[in-house]
Design an enzyme around this catalytic site. Structure first.
Site, PDB file in Angstrom:
ATOM      1  N   GLU A   1       0.849  -1.192   0.000  1.00 42.37           N
ATOM      2  CA  GLU A   1       0.000   0.000   0.000  1.00 42.37           C
ATOM      3  C   GLU A   1       0.892   1.252   0.000  1.00 42.37           C
ATOM      4  OE1 GLU A   1      -3.367  -0.448   2.467  1.00 42.37           O
ATOM      5  OE2 GLU A   1      -4.291   1.387   1.740  1.00 42.37           O
TER       6      GLU A   1
ATOM      7  N   GLU B   1      -2.127   0.641  13.365  1.00 39.37           N
ATOM      8  CA  GLU B   1      -3.332   0.943  12.587  1.00 39.37           C
ATOM      9  C   GLU B   1      -4.606   0.707  13.417  1.00 39.37           C
ATOM     10  OE1 GLU B   1      -3.563  -1.368   9.017  1.00 39.37           O
ATOM     11  OE2 GLU B   1      -4.948   0.071   8.093  1.00 39.37           O
TER      12      GLU B   1
HETATM   13  C1  RAM Z   1      -6.564   1.777   4.523  1.00 36.53           C
HETATM   14  C2  RAM Z   1      -5.427   2.708   4.708  1.00 36.53           C
HETATM   15  C3  RAM Z   1      -5.718   4.019   5.362  1.00 36.53           C
HETATM   16  C4  RAM Z   1      -7.158   4.388   5.409  1.00 36.53           C
HETATM   17  C5  RAM Z   1      -7.951   3.738   4.334  1.00 36.53           C
HETATM   18  C6  RAM Z   1      -9.414   4.079   4.342  1.00 36.53           C
HETATM   19  O1  RAM Z   1      -6.317   1.001   3.386  1.00 36.53           O
HETATM   20  O2  RAM Z   1      -4.396   2.060   5.353  1.00 36.53           O
HETATM   21  O3  RAM Z   1      -5.202   4.095   6.651  1.00 36.53           O
HETATM   22  O4  RAM Z   1      -7.234   5.774   5.306  1.00 36.53           O
HETATM   23  O5  RAM Z   1      -7.824   2.353   4.370  1.00 36.53           O
END
Ligand code: RAM
Length: 922
Positions: free
Chosen positions: A504, A774
């Site tokens: 990502e 996260e």
């Molecule tokens: C995930 C990303 C990010 C977020 C989006 C919506 O893939 O890591 O943190 O903003 O989703």
């Protein structure tokens, strides 16, 4: 200087030496920078810069009353013969962002500048040191070179996700120089990433230049001073070129630029000889290249393959035999793609980490760097000829010591090195990066006993300086601060990324919106954000929508509320912390367009915009990543907020009619919000009653006064229902501290911050976090890794709490944009802390606030930079007598009391300088 000496001499003659010790001038200003904090830049982007400086802390300067800037074409002309610009004495306190007012500056032009100031008594300072800046190539017209490279697309190699793989290229060109070099500048960039060499020497230590911009609109160029790398006679330039973000594998991969295009380099070497003649070496059809060099493969997500058998000694030197190298393909410049000097600093290796532990297994060894980091390892390992050293990476180990790579998802994130001979190798990957704490090596010489020295972690991020510190008497709070800073270091890799390790690593706008304000305290990232915001402007769609990520790799023309609002929130927050109105000016049209987009996605001012919502809210009722807060409520709240920030921006820019228009829009949307989602009393009437619903309503000021109290009570009840824990995701979490603080519920906020159990900041620390995660529960000692595949252990969003650590626990906040007025309002709380302190480099210089609380005394120490004023709030002032610098308040005539008698908080207006405030506790 001359004047001072003469004056001193006269004094000595007439009056005797003792009378002449008082300096005739104030000390010179310091810390001179141009535009967003550039210090003597080369290859500078800004032909209409602003100038900033700081007043000396010594000499008791309080304020500037006037300044004088001189700009010249050579240092000898300064200060008296400024041939480019002489501002003359200007009566103003402005010492930051002073606009250049001279003749238009040109590409390549180097200018020198000095500044002096007059203090509050109209006493002049000495002139500053001479500073300079040199412009890069500002316009496509300046480029005579062409794009060159090998057609690697034709090999049709497919990698992971069936993505076209471009083999890294080695490109070179020899040239002759007939004379002694006086000055040489290398202007260079790539569609891809490059490393450039001259005569076998590395030109710079930049990592993966030119970085990542919306390549269909703008590609940044670099300028290097290579005067010392070129000699009279035969020379050679060599470029290693790989896919990078331009032609490599990226999540979704739907870029607006042609990412199937083979990487290319553009290079223009301009040489001036001592006899005054000039020459240019350009990338053109005379260049040669191969893909058979040692870097056989390189992808950001997947890693690198280096085969030492394919090394080509001296390949970038002048005498290398390249007869069998291929001729390059040539392409002209693209008229629609602007080539502009890089407008922030490149990524560099900023820190190094050495392993804390080494765990030797049968065929492999795991090195623990003790800290989750981003960059590459440098390995110095004994090997046997023909063997392959395999380097794998992990952010964390499983409880059983297993090497956890599942959360990299499809990112192969592995490095291979093939040895050409027996003996030690010394290798550092070049065109990739990893997010890791652990490095696993296998394939080394099995007879050697692994030692710590085999691995060094090279921590890489955009080359900015630290800008502040926060520390306290509590270890976990300090660990949280450290995790926030490491989250910043890990995700400021040329652009602000969501995560640095999995497949990502994108410029997610929502994450940036949430963490941006905290980042500005910790690091000097003004230019980093200003630069990325240019990319955001370039990525805005015709209907005003903002992509989920910038640069955009999704291309689905669907914006998300709370994410696209980065365009109003970040410029405003950075303006408040820097005072740079240019940033507002540059982004104002984008803000208006984004507000228009909110309008397009709304009916009767109620938003229906798609949203990632309160992303990753804990305990979602519906089990969804988007949490329980109503999508329309979130969209409408951000619609109002963006309209309000656009109104504030218009006001600062002097556009009063527009300010009134956007303010009216904010009020209309707020009324619609109230009407649609809240009942008469101020209780949520639609959708699940979440903490975030109330946080948005209160933080963005969307309810009428009479309903606020009830909404606050409902919020407190929701927090109580959650056993005094937060229930917020990406959008709600940054608002908690502000809202509770405004309500006077700072004890509760302290409690949320110091909670040890899920969900909380300390919970992740208790599970071993060295960065921000996260998810509140990305890992737990009890249950192991969160089973969701989307599970980054280096994701800065929840680090947004850092703003509250600085602004309130330690207590330094801007009261006026750029800290021209500083609010010092610490929040001592004996149940949690004995002390806390923060230091921030403001545009005017260092400001600090540090307090200690003992059983007997509360003490607050502050440093206030010259040319500012502080407003200091001493809490619980009625409890004991306040002493300032060990005297009574009355004995400090320069300190003005602003609060009324008997008020619980004593509010003082305090001039620049160091002050200690104390109060006995009875
Ligand atoms: C995930 C990303 C990010 C977020 C989006 C919506 O893939 O890591 O943190 O903003 O989703």
């Amino acid at each position: 200087m001359k004047n001072t000496i003469n004056l001193t001499a006269i004094c000595l003659l007439l009056m005797g030496a003792w009378a002449c010790t008082a300096p005739t001038k104030q000390s010179a200003p310091t810390s001179l920078v141009v535009s967003e904090g550039f210090n003597n830049p080369l290859g500078f982007y800004d032909a209409t810069p602003t100038f900033s400086w700081q007043l000396p802390v010594s000499g008791n300067v309080q304020h500037q009353s006037a300044h004088h800037i001189v700009v010249a074409s050579s240092p000898e002309k300064l200060p008296d013969n400024a041939d480019i610009w002489d501002s003359k004495k200007q009566s103003t306190q402005a010492s930051t962002w002073v606009p250049y007012g001279g003749k238009a500056l040109q590409s390549r032009q180097k200018v020198y500048w000095q500044v002096r100031f007059w203090d509050e008594n109209d006493k002049a300072s000495a002139w500053s040191d001479t500073n300079h800046f040199e412009l890069g190539l500002l316009d496509n017209e300046d480029w005579k070179a062409q794009w060159v490279g090998l057609d690697t697309a034709k090999d049709s190699i497919r990698g992971r996700s069936n993505v076209l793989i471009h083999k890294p290229q080695y490109l070179r060109k020899t040239f002759s120089v007939a004379g002694q070099v006086a000055q040489a500048r290398l202007y260079i960039t790539a569609k891809g990433v490059f490393d450039v060499h001259l005569n076998g020497n590395d030109v710079s230590d930049d990592v993966m230049p030119p970085g990542w911009t919306p390549y269909n609109k703008r590609i940044e160029t670099l300028t290097y001073d290579v005067t010392d790398l070129i000699a009279s006679g035969k020379n050679a330039i060599g470029v290693e070129l790989a896919s990078g973000w331009h032609s490599g594998r990226l999540l979704w991969g739907k870029t607006e630029w042609d990412n199937s295009l083979s990487p290319k380099v553009l290079c223009q070497l301009e040489i001036r000889l001592r006899d005054g003649s000039t020459m240019m070496v350009l990338s053109d059809e005379s260049w040669k290249g191969v893909t058979k060099g040692p870097i056989a493969f390189s992808e950001i997500y997947d890693g690198e393959v280096y085969d030492a058998n394919k090394e080509m000694p001296n390949w970038s030197g002048p005498f290398f035999e390249d007869a069998d190298w291929d001729t390059v393909e040539v392409a002209p410049l693209d008229s629609h793609i602007a080539l502009e000097p890089k407008r922030h600093t490149t990524v560099k290796t900023k820190l190094t980490l050495t392993p804390k532990e080494v765990a030797i297994n049968e065929n492999s060894t795991v090195f623990d760097l003790g800290q989750n980091m981003v960059g590459v390892p440098r390995v110095k390992v004994p090997m046997k000829k023909g063997d392959t050293l395999v380097m794998r990476f992990a952010e964390m180990l499983g409880a059983d010591g297993s090497f956890h790579t599942k959360n990299y998802r499809s990112a192969h994130s592995t490095n291979y090195y093939v040895a050409a001979e027996d003996g030690p190798v010394d290798y550092t990957p070049k065109f990739t990066f990893y997010g890791f704490r652990y490095v696993q090596l296998s394939g080394y010489d099995q007879e050697a006993a692994p030692i710590k020295d085999w691995v060094t972690g090279l921590v890489q991020y955009s080359d900015f300086e630290d800008n502040g510190t926060f520390t306290s008497s509590h270890d976990k709070l300090n660990q949280l601060q450290s995790n926030i800073v490491w989250g910043l270091r890990g995700n400021f890799f040329d652009i602000p990324t969501d995560c640095p390790q999995r497949d990502e690593r994108l410029g997610w706008t929502g994450d940036a919106q949430v963490f941006g304000p905290t980042s500005v305290f910790n690091a000097h990232v003004h230019k980093f954000w200003a630069s990325w915001l240019q990319s955001v402007r370039e990525s805005q769609w015709e209907d005003g929508g903002i992509p989920w990520t910038v640069p955009d790799t999704r291309g689905n023309y669907t914006a998300s509320s709370g994410w696209g609002d980065v365009v109003t929130i970040i410029p405003w927050k950075i303006y408040m912390r820097t005072g740079d109105t240019n940033l507002l000016e540059a982004n104002y049209e984008m803000m208006k367009e984004w507000v228009r987009h909110h309008g397009i996605k709304s009916k009767d001012h109620i938003s229906h915009m798609m949203s990632f919502s309160d992303w990753l809210q804990p305990y979602p009722e519906n089990g969804d990543n988007r949490g329980d807060t109503s999508l329309n409520l979130i969209g409408t709240a951000f619609y109002a907020r963006s309209a309000q920030l656009t109104a504030k921006t218009a006001k600062v820019l002097g556009k009063l009619e527009e300010a009134a228009k956007y303010n009216a829009l904010y009020k209309t949307v707020a009324a619609a919000f109230d009407n649609a989602f809240f009942d008469e009393a101020g209780t949520l009437k639609e959708g699940p009653e979440t903490q975030t619903s109330y946080l948005l309503a209160l933080a963005f000021d969307l309810l009428p006064q009479e309903k606020r109290k009830n909404a606050q009570m409902r919020l407190l009840q929701k927090i109580k229902d959650a056993d005094n824990h937060l229930r917020t995701g990406f959008l709600g979490t940054p608002l908690l501290s502000k809202v509770l603080d405004d309500m006077g519920e700072t004890d509760l906020m302290y409690q949320l911050l110091f909670n040890e159990t899920y969900p909380s900041w300390f919970y992740s620390i208790n599970q071993g976090a060295t960065t921000i995660w996260e998810r509140w529960n990305s890992y737990s000692k009890e249950a192991g890794f969160n089973p969701k595949s989307m599970n980054s252990l280096n994701h800065y969003a929840y680090g947004a709490i850092g703003e509250w650590l600085y602004e309130r626990i330690a207590g330094i906040a801007p009261l006026e944009a750029g800290y021209k007025r500083i609010k010092i309002a610490p929040l001592p709380n004996a149940s949690y802390l004995n002390s806390a302190s923060a230091r921030v480099e403001t545009p005017y210089g260092k400001a600090s606030s540090g307090w200690t609380l003992t059983e007997k005394e509360f003490t607050l120490e502050t440093e206030i930079p010259p040319n500012t004023i502080a407003v200091v709030h001493m809490p619980n002032a009625t409890v004991g007598e306040i002493r300032v610098n060990d005297q009574t308040l009355k004995d400090n005539p320069k300190i003005k009391q602003l609060s009324g008698p008997g008020e619980d908080t004593l509010v003082l207006e305090v001039p620049p300088g160091s002050h200690t405030f104390s109060r006995a506790i009875r």
